[in-house]
Design a protein around this motif. Structure first.
Motif, PDB file in Angstrom:
ATOM      1  N   LEU A  60       0.833  -1.196   0.000  1.00  0.00           N
ATOM      2  CA  LEU A  60       0.000   0.000   0.000  1.00  0.00           C
ATOM      3  C   LEU A  60       0.878   1.260   0.000  1.00  0.00           C
ATOM      4  CD1 LEU A  60      -2.642  -1.049   2.698  1.00  0.00           C
ATOM      5  CD2 LEU A  60      -2.728  -1.402   0.224  1.00  0.00           C
ATOM      6  N   GLN A  61       0.525   2.200  -0.881  1.00  0.00           N
ATOM      7  CA  GLN A  61       1.245   3.467  -0.983  1.00  0.00           C
ATOM      8  C   GLN A  61       0.237   4.616  -0.877  1.00  0.00           C
ATOM      9  OE1 GLN A  61       4.557   3.507  -1.203  1.00  0.00           O
ATOM     10  NE2 GLN A  61       4.749   1.283  -1.470  1.00  0.00           N
ATOM     11  N   TRP A  62       0.674   5.738  -0.292  1.00  0.00           N
ATOM     12  CA  TRP A  62      -0.228   6.887  -0.180  1.00  0.00           C
ATOM     13  C   TRP A  62      -0.696   7.370  -1.547  1.00  0.00           C
ATOM     14  CZ3 TRP A  62      -2.665   8.070   4.015  1.00  0.00           C
ATOM     15  CH2 TRP A  62      -2.086   7.807   5.265  1.00  0.00           C
ATOM     16  N   ILE A 128      -1.931  -3.641  -7.521  1.00  0.00           N
ATOM     17  CA  ILE A 128      -2.687  -2.384  -7.561  1.00  0.00           C
ATOM     18  C   ILE A 128      -4.181  -2.669  -7.548  1.00  0.00           C
ATOM     19  CG2 ILE A 128      -3.238  -0.381  -9.033  1.00  0.00           C
ATOM     20  CD1 ILE A 128      -0.296  -0.367  -9.862  1.00  0.00           C
ATOM     21  N   ASN A 129      -4.565  -3.753  -8.206  1.00  0.00           N
ATOM     22  CA  ASN A 129      -5.975  -4.148  -8.243  1.00  0.00           C
ATOM     23  C   ASN A 129      -6.498  -4.437  -6.835  1.00  0.00           C
ATOM     24  OD1 ASN A 129      -8.253  -5.153 -10.172  1.00  0.00           O
ATOM     25  ND2 ASN A 129      -8.062  -6.752  -8.652  1.00  0.00           N
ATOM     26  N   THR A 130      -5.661  -5.040  -5.991  1.00  0.00           N
ATOM     27  CA  THR A 130      -6.036  -5.322  -4.604  1.00  0.00           C
ATOM     28  C   THR A 130      -6.308  -4.031  -3.845  1.00  0.00           C
ATOM     29  OG1 THR A 130      -4.708  -7.344  -4.587  1.00  0.00           O
ATOM     30  CG2 THR A 130      -5.314  -6.413  -2.455  1.00  0.00           C
ATOM     31  N   VAL A 131      -5.479  -3.014  -4.091  1.00  0.00           N
ATOM     32  CA  VAL A 131      -5.671  -1.715  -3.450  1.00  0.00           C
ATOM     33  C   VAL A 131      -6.983  -1.090  -3.909  1.00  0.00           C
ATOM     34  CG1 VAL A 131      -4.717   0.594  -3.142  1.00  0.00           C
ATOM     35  CG2 VAL A 131      -3.177  -1.381  -3.263  1.00  0.00           C
ATOM     36  N   TYR A 132      -7.249  -1.140  -5.201  1.00  0.00           N
ATOM     37  CA  TYR A 132      -8.492  -0.580  -5.749  1.00  0.00           C
ATOM     38  C   TYR A 132      -9.706  -1.236  -5.099  1.00  0.00           C
ATOM     39  CZ  TYR A 132     -12.357   0.200  -8.977  1.00  0.00           C
ATOM     40  OH  TYR A 132     -13.580   0.517  -9.507  1.00  0.00           O
ATOM     41  N   LEU A 185      -2.434  -2.882  10.309  1.00  0.00           N
ATOM     42  CA  LEU A 185      -1.291  -3.783  10.492  1.00  0.00           C
ATOM     43  C   LEU A 185      -0.235  -3.559   9.408  1.00  0.00           C
ATOM     44  CD1 LEU A 185      -3.152  -7.095  11.427  1.00  0.00           C
ATOM     45  CD2 LEU A 185      -1.652  -5.750  12.925  1.00  0.00           C
ATOM     46  N   THR A 186      -0.707  -3.350   8.178  1.00  0.00           N
ATOM     47  CA  THR A 186       0.228  -3.103   7.080  1.00  0.00           C
ATOM     48  C   THR A 186       0.944  -1.771   7.268  1.00  0.00           C
ATOM     49  OG1 THR A 186      -1.154  -4.364   5.546  1.00  0.00           O
ATOM     50  CG2 THR A 186       0.422  -2.833   4.568  1.00  0.00           C
ATOM     51  N   GLY A 187       0.172  -0.739   7.676  1.00  0.00           N
ATOM     52  CA  GLY A 187       0.775   0.572   7.907  1.00  0.00           C
ATOM     53  C   GLY A 187       1.792   0.569   9.027  1.00  0.00           C
ATOM     54  N   LEU A 188       1.568  -0.266  10.026  1.00  0.00           N
ATOM     55  CA  LEU A 188       2.498  -0.383  11.160  1.00  0.00           C
ATOM     56  C   LEU A 188       3.667  -1.321  10.855  1.00  0.00           C
ATOM     57  CD1 LEU A 188      -0.058  -0.604  14.131  1.00  0.00           C
ATOM     58  CD2 LEU A 188       1.341   1.365  13.448  1.00  0.00           C
ATOM     59  N   LYS A 189       3.705  -1.829   9.630  1.00  0.00           N
ATOM     60  CA  LYS A 189       4.794  -2.732   9.193  1.00  0.00           C
ATOM     61  C   LYS A 189       4.815  -4.048   9.959  1.00  0.00           C
ATOM     62  CE  LYS A 189       6.300   0.571   6.483  1.00  0.00           C
ATOM     63  NZ  LYS A 189       6.069   0.532   5.013  1.00  0.00           N
ATOM     64  N   VAL A 190       3.673  -4.467  10.473  1.00  0.00           N
ATOM     65  CA  VAL A 190       3.599  -5.767  11.135  1.00  0.00           C
ATOM     66  C   VAL A 190       3.574  -6.843  10.046  1.00  0.00           C
ATOM     67  CG1 VAL A 190       2.233  -7.274  12.636  1.00  0.00           C
ATOM     68  CG2 VAL A 190       2.310  -4.797  13.070  1.00  0.00           C
ATOM     69  N   PRO A 191       4.550  -7.728  10.025  1.00  0.00           N
ATOM     70  CA  PRO A 191       4.606  -8.715   8.935  1.00  0.00           C
ATOM     71  C   PRO A 191       3.479  -9.733   9.007  1.00  0.00           C
ATOM     72  CG  PRO A 191       6.272  -9.211  10.596  1.00  0.00           C
ATOM     73  CD  PRO A 191       5.668  -7.889  10.975  1.00  0.00           C
TER      74      PRO A 191
END
Length: 321
Positions: A60-62, A128-132, A185-191
Motif C-alpha cells: 500500500l502506498q499513499w 494495484i488491483n487489490t488496493v483498488y 497492520l500493514t501501515g504499522l509494518k507488522v509482517p
C-alpha cells in the motif's frame, strides 16, 4: 499457484458449484431458502477472512489512495443513477432496489476483472488491483446495505444517516472492520504470517468462498425466468459498462487538477475496473435482506457471461495491442 491456473480452476469451480446448486434445487435435495444463510456466511465470514489475508502486507502506498476513493465514489454515483432510472422503469420498489445494488459493486476479483488485469499488466497490476478493491468493503456496508434496507419488502422509512450508522455498528459490518485492521497492520509494518501463503490458506479460503457463493446462486437460478428480468438485466449492464467507463474516464481526468494525478499503471487498472460485471456481493446482499434474490442471481449470471465472452476479449484486444 500460477494465476492462469488459478483462473481456470476458479472458473471450473464456479461452473461446478452453480450447476450443483441448480440441480440440488431441481431434484429436491436442497431448498432455495438455504441460499440466504449461505450468502450471509459468505458476506460476514468468508469475505472478511479473505480480505484480511489479502490486504495484510499488500504494497500500500499513499499515492494509491485515489484508487479506492474514486472506486467508492464511482460506485455511489452509479448506484444512485440506477435508482433514479429504476424508479421510472419499475413499479415494484424491489426491482428498483436490486438494480441499484447490482450497479453499486462490481466483480473486481481474480475470478473476473482482476484476471484481465493480471493478463495485461502482470503481478504489479494485480497488486494495484487489490488496493483498488478495498472500496468494496466500505461500499457494501454504507451503500448496498442501506439501499437494501430502503427498498426491501415492508421497509419502514428511515433516514439515510441513521441507516448508515446502524449498519456500521451491526455485526454485518465485519468485512469493513477486518479491512481496516489489515490496513492498520500493514501501515504499522507488522509482517503477515508466512503460513498464509506457504500453507495456501488464502487460496483455500477463496475456493471455499467461491463454492459456497455459487452454490447459493445456483439454488436460485431459474433459467426459464431470465427473460422476465430483461429490463433489469439491460439496465445493470448498460450502467455498469457504458456509464461506468464514461464515469471512470471523467473521474480520472479530474485527478489531473490535483497535485497527485492518477497515472501510469494505476490509471490503467482504474479505467479497466470502471467497466465490469455485477459483483457476487450484490447477490449476497439481495439474499441477506430478501430483496429479489432470484432476480439478482439472473442479473449476475447474464452480466458475468457477457463480460467473460465479450468484455475480457475486447479488453485484451484494446490494451494488449
Amino acid at each position: 499457484m500460477n494465476v492462469h491456473l488459478r483462473f481456470f480452476l476458479s472458473i471450473g469451480l464456479i461452473l461446478a458449484s452453480a450447476v450443483a446448486g441448480y440441480l440440488a434445487r431441481r431434484r429436491g435435495w436442497a431448498r432455495e431458502t438455504v441460499a440466504k444463510p449461505i450468502m450471509t456466511v459468505v458476506t460476514v465470514v468468508a469475505y472478511p477472512v479473505v480480505g484480511f489475508m489479502a490486504i495484510w502486507g499488500a504494497p500500500l502506498q499513499w499515492s494509491d489512495a485515489w484508487l479506492p476513493l474514486l472506486g467508492g465514489l464511482q460506485a455511489t454515483i452509479m448506484a444512485l443513477l440506477a435508482l433514479a432510472i429504476g424508479k421510472r422503469l419499475f413499479a415494484d420498489r424491489g426491482d428498483c432496489g436490486i438494480v441499484g445494488i447490482g450497479c453499486g459493486i462490481g466483480n473486481h476479483g481474480v475470478t473476473m476483472a482482476g484476471f484481465a488485469v493480471y493478463l495485461l499488466f502482470g503481478a504489479d497490476g494485480l497488486g494495484i488491483n487489490t488496493v483498488y478493491a478495498l472500496y468494496t468493503f466500505f461500499a457494501v456496508v454504507l451503500l448496498s446495505y442501506t439501499i437494501a434496507q430502503r427498498f426491501s419488502p415492508g421497509a419502514e422509512h428511515q433516514s439515510i444517516p441513521g441507516l448508515m450508522l446502524r449498519n456500521l455498528l451491526h455485526w454485518r459490518a465485519a468485512g469493513l472492520y477486518s479491512c481496516v485492521a489489515a490496513i492498520v497492520l500493514t501501515g504499522l509494518k507488522v509482517p503477515a504470517p508466512q503460513e498464509i501463503h506457504s500453507w495456501h490458506l488464502l487460496d483455500g479460503c477463496i475456493y471455499i468462498l467461491i463454492a459456497m457463493a455459487y452454490f447459493a446462486i445456483g439454488l436460485q437460478l431459474r433459467l426459464t425466468q431470465i427473460l422476465k428480468f430483461k429490463r433489469a438485466i439491460l439496465c445493470v449492464i448498460g450502467i455498469r459498462h457504458v456509464v461506468g467507463l464514461a464515469l471512470g474516464v471523467s473521474l480520472a481526468a479530474l485527478t489531473r487538477i490535483s497535485p497527485w494525478p492518477l497515472q501510469g499503471l494505476s490509471l490503467k487498472v482504474f479505467l479497466l475496473q470502471s467497466s465490469v460485471s455485477m459483483g457476487v456481493l450484490g447477490v449476497a446482499v439481495a439474499n441477506m435482506f430478501h430483496i429479489k434474490p432470484t432476480e439478482a442471481a439472473a442479473i449476475f449470471v447474464v452480466s458475468s457471461l457477457a463480460y467473460l465472452l465479450i468484455g475480457i476479449p475486447l479488453l485484451l484486444l484494446i490494451f494488449g495491442g
